[in-house]
Design an enzyme around this catalytic site. Sequence first.
Site, PDB file in Angstrom:
ATOM      1  N   ASP A  59      28.669  54.219  30.449  1.00 20.22           N
ATOM      2  CA  ASP A  59      28.403  54.303  31.960  1.00 20.22           C
ATOM      3  C   ASP A  59      27.403  53.212  32.030  1.00 20.22           C
ATOM      4  O   ASP A  59      26.185  53.342  31.477  1.00 20.22           O
ATOM      5  CB  ASP A  59      27.903  55.636  32.313  1.00 20.22           C
ATOM      6  CG  ASP A  59      27.154  55.615  33.876  1.00 20.22           C
ATOM      7  OD1 ASP A  59      27.226  54.680  34.445  1.00 20.22           O
ATOM      8  OD2 ASP A  59      26.840  56.787  34.250  1.00 20.22           O
ATOM      9  N   ASN A  86      31.580  42.845  34.138  1.00 24.52           N
ATOM     10  CA  ASN A  86      32.896  42.989  35.186  1.00 24.52           C
ATOM     11  C   ASN A  86      32.959  44.363  35.784  1.00 24.52           C
ATOM     12  O   ASN A  86      33.517  44.354  37.054  1.00 24.52           O
ATOM     13  CB  ASN A  86      34.009  42.662  34.508  1.00 24.52           C
ATOM     14  CG  ASN A  86      35.052  43.046  35.370  1.00 24.52           C
ATOM     15  OD1 ASN A  86      35.364  42.342  36.470  1.00 24.52           O
ATOM     16  ND2 ASN A  86      36.096  43.987  35.028  1.00 24.52           N
ATOM     17  N   TYR A 154      28.372  46.308  48.916  1.00 20.05           N
ATOM     18  CA  TYR A 154      29.165  45.332  48.122  1.00 20.05           C
ATOM     19  C   TYR A 154      28.767  43.922  48.177  1.00 20.05           C
ATOM     20  O   TYR A 154      28.630  43.086  47.111  1.00 20.05           O
ATOM     21  CB  TYR A 154      30.666  45.745  48.266  1.00 20.05           C
ATOM     22  CG  TYR A 154      31.729  44.723  47.377  1.00 20.05           C
ATOM     23  CD1 TYR A 154      32.216  45.422  46.131  1.00 20.05           C
ATOM     24  CD2 TYR A 154      31.997  43.473  47.620  1.00 20.05           C
ATOM     25  CE1 TYR A 154      32.855  44.666  45.356  1.00 20.05           C
ATOM     26  CE2 TYR A 154      32.918  43.039  46.978  1.00 20.05           C
ATOM     27  CZ  TYR A 154      33.198  43.507  45.777  1.00 20.05           C
ATOM     28  OH  TYR A 154      34.005  42.796  44.769  1.00 20.05           O
ATOM     29  N   THR A 189      44.632  44.238  42.532  1.00 15.05           N
ATOM     30  CA  THR A 189      44.215  45.144  41.469  1.00 15.05           C
ATOM     31  C   THR A 189      44.594  46.701  41.984  1.00 15.05           C
ATOM     32  O   THR A 189      44.813  46.833  43.319  1.00 15.05           O
ATOM     33  CB  THR A 189      42.870  45.091  41.200  1.00 15.05           C
ATOM     34  OG1 THR A 189      42.024  45.239  42.521  1.00 15.05           O
ATOM     35  CG2 THR A 189      42.423  43.760  40.664  1.00 15.05           C
TER      36      THR A 189
END
Length: 255
Positions: A59, A86, A154, A189
Site C-alpha cells: 500500500d 507510478n 488529481y 488504460t
Amino acid sequence: MTGRLDGKVAVVTGGCSGIGLATVRRFAEEGARVVVGDVDAERGKEVVDGIDGLFVACDVTRKDDVDAMFKTANEAFGSVDIAFNNAGISPPEDDSILDTDLDAWRRVQEVNLTSVYLCCKAALPYMLEQGRGSIVNTASFVAVMGAATSQISYSASKGGVLSMSRELGVQFARQGVRVNALCPGPVNTPLLRELFAKDEERAQRRLVHVPMGRFAEPEEIANAVLFLASDDSSFITASTFLVDGGISGAYVTPL
C-alpha cells in the site's frame, strides 16, 4: 538495441495494470530484475511469473510498506537502480472543486502525491550509497496545463509530483541520482476505458484536444519510462518529460 537495463534492479509501483504493467514487461525485456509493488496480490503474482523479479504487496500510502518494498529489492538483488513511482488513482468523486469533498481530496493526495514522497524517500538512501540511480515519477500533462475535465485533486497532486521531482533532480544531480517527472497525456488504460463506459461525452472532451487524434497506448509510455530509466538519458534530470501526443503544444486542435 536490447539489454539497456542489464544488471539493473528496478522497483515499479502500480505495476499490475496500465502504464505500470507495460513498463514492468518492458524493463524485463531489457534485462532488468523487477520488483513490482501493488495492492493486488493475486494479479501481482501473475505479473512476475516468467520474469526475473518479485512481487511485493504494498500500500503505497503506508510508509512501512514502502520501506519494506525497497528493502526487499535491495536484499534480494543487491541494489536499487531504478524507481518508477507510478501508482495513482483518479476516482469519479474527484471533480470540480465545488463538488469534491475533503475526503476525496485527501484520498487522491495520499495515493498520488504522498506515495511518491514516500517512495523517493525510501529509494534515495540506496541510490546515494551506490552513487547512481534513476527515479521516474508519474506526473501528468495536467501538471503543466489545465485539465479539459475537472479533477481538482488529481491535477493538484500531479502538479506536486512535478515540482517535487524538479527539486529532487536538482538536489541530488551531483551525487549521481537523476529524478525526472514523466507527464503522459491520456492513455488507453483500464481507468480511461472505464471513463468511456460511464461517461462517453466526458471522455470525448479529452480526445478532441489531442492533436494526434488518439490516446497513447501503455507501451508507448513504457518506452518513454525506459529511456528515462536507462543510461540513454544520462544528462537528463529535473525534467518535465511530456509524452502527450502534442496536447501541451496545441492552441486549437482541428476536428
